[in-house]
Scaffold this active site. Structure first.
Site, PDB file in Angstrom:
ATOM      1  N   GLU A   1      -2.756  11.975   2.786  1.00 53.17           N
ATOM      2  CA  GLU A   1      -3.436  11.302   3.986  1.00 53.17           C
ATOM      3  C   GLU A   1      -3.385  12.246   5.393  1.00 53.17           C
ATOM      4  OE1 GLU A   1      -2.449   7.427   5.165  1.00 53.17           O
ATOM      5  OE2 GLU A   1      -4.408   7.312   6.100  1.00 53.17           O
TER       6      GLU A   1
ATOM      7  N   GLU B   1       0.887  -1.281  -0.033  1.00 49.00           N
ATOM      8  CA  GLU B   1      -0.185  -0.148   0.228  1.00 49.00           C
ATOM      9  C   GLU B   1       0.771   1.221   0.079  1.00 49.00           C
ATOM     10  OE1 GLU B   1      -3.099   0.216   3.192  1.00 49.00           O
ATOM     11  OE2 GLU B   1      -2.926   2.046   3.250  1.00 49.00           O
TER      12      GLU B   1
HETATM   13  C1  LIG Z   1     -10.462   4.830   3.661  1.00 53.35           C
HETATM   14  O1  LIG Z   1      -9.573   5.594   3.906  1.00 53.35           O
HETATM   15  C2  LIG Z   1      -8.884   5.314   5.311  1.00 53.35           C
HETATM   16  C3  LIG Z   1      -7.844   6.443   5.464  1.00 53.35           C
HETATM   17  O2  LIG Z   1      -6.980   5.964   4.543  1.00 53.35           O
HETATM   18  C4  LIG Z   1      -8.551   3.979   5.411  1.00 53.35           C
HETATM   19  O3  LIG Z   1      -7.851   3.700   6.517  1.00 53.35           O
HETATM   20  C5  LIG Z   1      -9.752   3.071   5.119  1.00 53.35           C
HETATM   21  O4  LIG Z   1      -9.407   1.615   5.158  1.00 53.35           O
HETATM   22  C6  LIG Z   1     -10.291   3.299   3.906  1.00 53.35           C
HETATM   23  N1  LIG Z   1     -11.783   2.484   3.651  1.00 53.35           N
HETATM   24  C7  LIG Z   1     -11.609   1.841   2.918  1.00 53.35           C
HETATM   25  C8  LIG Z   1     -12.781   0.909   2.805  1.00 53.35           C
HETATM   26  O5  LIG Z   1     -10.664   1.521   2.024  1.00 53.35           O
END
Ligand SMILES: *[C@@H]1O[C@H](CO)[C@@H](O)[C@H](O)[C@H]1NC(C)=O
Ligand SMILES: *[C@@H]1O[C@H](CO)[C@@H](O)[C@H](O)[C@H]1NC(C)=O
Ligand SMILES: *[C@@H]1O[C@H](CO)[C@@H](O)[C@H](O)[C@H]1NC(C)=O
Ligand SMILES: *[C@@H]1O[C@H](CO)[C@@H](O)[C@H](O)[C@H]1NC(C)=O
Ligand SMILES: *[C@@H]1O[C@H](CO)[C@@H](O)[C@H](O)[C@H]1NC(C)=O
Ligand SMILES: *[C@@H]1O[C@H](CO)[C@@H](O)[C@H](O)[C@H]1NC(C)=O
Ligand SMILES: *[C@@H]1O[C@H](CO)[C@@H](O)[C@H](O)[C@H]1NC(C)=O
Length: 361
Positions: free
Chosen positions: A163, A158
């Protein structure tokens, strides 16, 4: 629609504008740009922006107080749509926002959107993201990031490009990987974009599997930096006040570099068919070193844009960040549930994202 000044209009670098009107940008850069082998492989911009993405409507794995809508529901409730600016060559930008109307939404939480690119990307990729506005406000946790596919997280990696949480104005950039990928602080410690020394990004961990991947290796960017002598705010309200900027992520076998450029200092190479990062200033974050095979730690990456609320980060730092004191509300979830009108600034406005492949430096 936001009122934009389009200052420095001679350097209107929006990649959406380029796509629709052919406007060419100028640059304040004096560095040499040489041709590279990068070629456009995805253009996520203009009126077809949303057709390049899937919408994820499941629960947030990081436990946010969020209800991700399907693409159809998001569009019909006006959480996704377009702005067009006749004064700027009819520039079309995409907005991705959250519910600002509902008081006390039931579980799983406030309505939002999570877009995931249909196309996947591999090593040798350059991602150019033209962002006019990012979500801000207490309770918010927005991210523009890349997630590997085909393996259980974090085995396919990732890369978090943008962020931040709450009212923070500093971008945090992070790699999350399986064991066996670490970066070298002597090369990863970045001087924050060009004007040496004063605006450093700070690497928090060398091991990108720290916390079994949950913490990863993070580079805490400065709130303010200078690139080509232009002042740049990296995230939050100050980023939005400067009408955003262009984030450039280069993922090669030797590492991951992230640059941010203010709108009036975008290198003109980014508006050419074969952009090159040769001659770019010091990146905001640079992850490199022999301790990681960057071609296998990250695989089949999709580009994701989402906004969640509270959860494992924003929720946990509710008190320590000062959000509790500032809002007078006991918990993050109570604030997010009870104050829909606090989320009008919780939107992404994206000029476009262009992805190139073939780079080998
Ligand atoms: C959406 O964004 C947050 C912040 O990066 C992350 O932690 C979270 O897992 C994300 N949600 C999904 C469903 O990917
Ligand atoms: C949809 O949302 C946008 C962004 O907030 C707003 O400018 C527009 O007026 C909304 N449209 C409708 C029909 O409510
Ligand atoms: C830039 O190009 C000029 C002229 O071709 C050359 O003299 C100079 O060395 C180059 N600078 C860099 C940093 O490559
Ligand atoms: C400007 O863009 C909008 C949205 O893409 C479109 O509906 C409209 O027809 C365009 N106007 C002109 C003059 O091209
Ligand atoms: C990446 O995607 C390609 C095409 O879908 C697939 O063939 C390949 O197995 C994937 N690789 C991994 C590591 O998942
Ligand atoms: C990397 O070096 C910088 C500058 O000396 C320092 O501030 C930072 O804490 C170091 N990070 C790690 C993980 O050692
Ligand atoms: C965020 O809010 C806290 C609490 O009000 C405040 O102390 C801090 O200065 C704010 N940060 C920014 C960047 O506005």
């Amino acid at each position: 629609m936001p009122s934009r000044t389009f200052r420095a209009s001679s350097a209107l670098i929006s990649i959406a504008a380029l796509a629709t009107t052919g406007l060419a940008a100028s640059t304040t850069s004096s560095t040499n740009i040489t041709a590279s082998t990068y070629k456009l492989i995805a253009d996520l911009s203009g009126p077809s922006f949303f057709s390049n993405f899937n919408s994820y409507a499941g629960p947030d794995p990081t436990n946010g107080f969020v209800n991700y809508l399907s693409a159809t529901a998001a569009a019909s409730s006006n959480l996704t749509g377009f702005f067009s600016y006749p004064e700027a060559g009819n520039l079309t930008t995409a907005f991705i926002r959250v519910d600002t109307l509902t008081s006390n939404p039931p579980a799983p939480g406030r309505a939002s959107v999570r877009l995931s690119s249909k196309q996947t990307f591999n090593v040798g990729t350059l991602v150019v993201a033209d962002i006019y506005h990012m979500p801000t406000g207490f309770g918010t946790w927005p991210a523009l990031w890349m997630l590997g596919g085909g393996a259980i997280w974090p085995a396919a990696g990732e890369i978090d490009i943008i962020e931040s949480v709450h009212n923070s104005s500093a971008n945090i950039m992070t790699l999350h990987t399986a064991p066996g990928c670490s970066v070298d602080n002597s090369t990863s410690f970045a001087l924050g974009g060009g004007d040496a020394g004063t605006y450093a990004s700070q690497l928090m961990n060398e091991n990108c599997n720290t916390g079994n991947g949950a913490d990863g290796c993070s580079n805490h960017g400065p709130a303010q930096t200078k690139v080509y002598s232009n002042q740049l705010s990296t995230a939050g309200e100050a980023f939005n006040e400067q009408e955003g900027g262009v984030y450039v992520t280069e993922w090669t076998t030797s590492g991951v570099k992230i640059w941010a450029f203010a709108r009036d200092a975008v290198p003109s190479t980014l508006n050419t068919a074969n952009p090159s990062t040769v001659g770019f200033p010091t990146p905001l974050a640079s992850f490199s070193g022999k301790g990681c095979d960057f071609g296998t730690a990250f695989k089949n990456m999709t580009i994701i844009i989402n906004t969640t609320f509270c959860g494992d980060w924003a929720g946990k730092v509710w008190e320590s960040s000062g959000a509790k004191a500032a809002t007078g509300v006991e918990t993050c979830e109570a604030f997010v549930a009870g104050k829909p009108d606090e989320f009008v600034e919780a939107y992404w406005e994206v000029g476009g994202i262009r992805v190139y492949s073939g780079g080998s430096q």
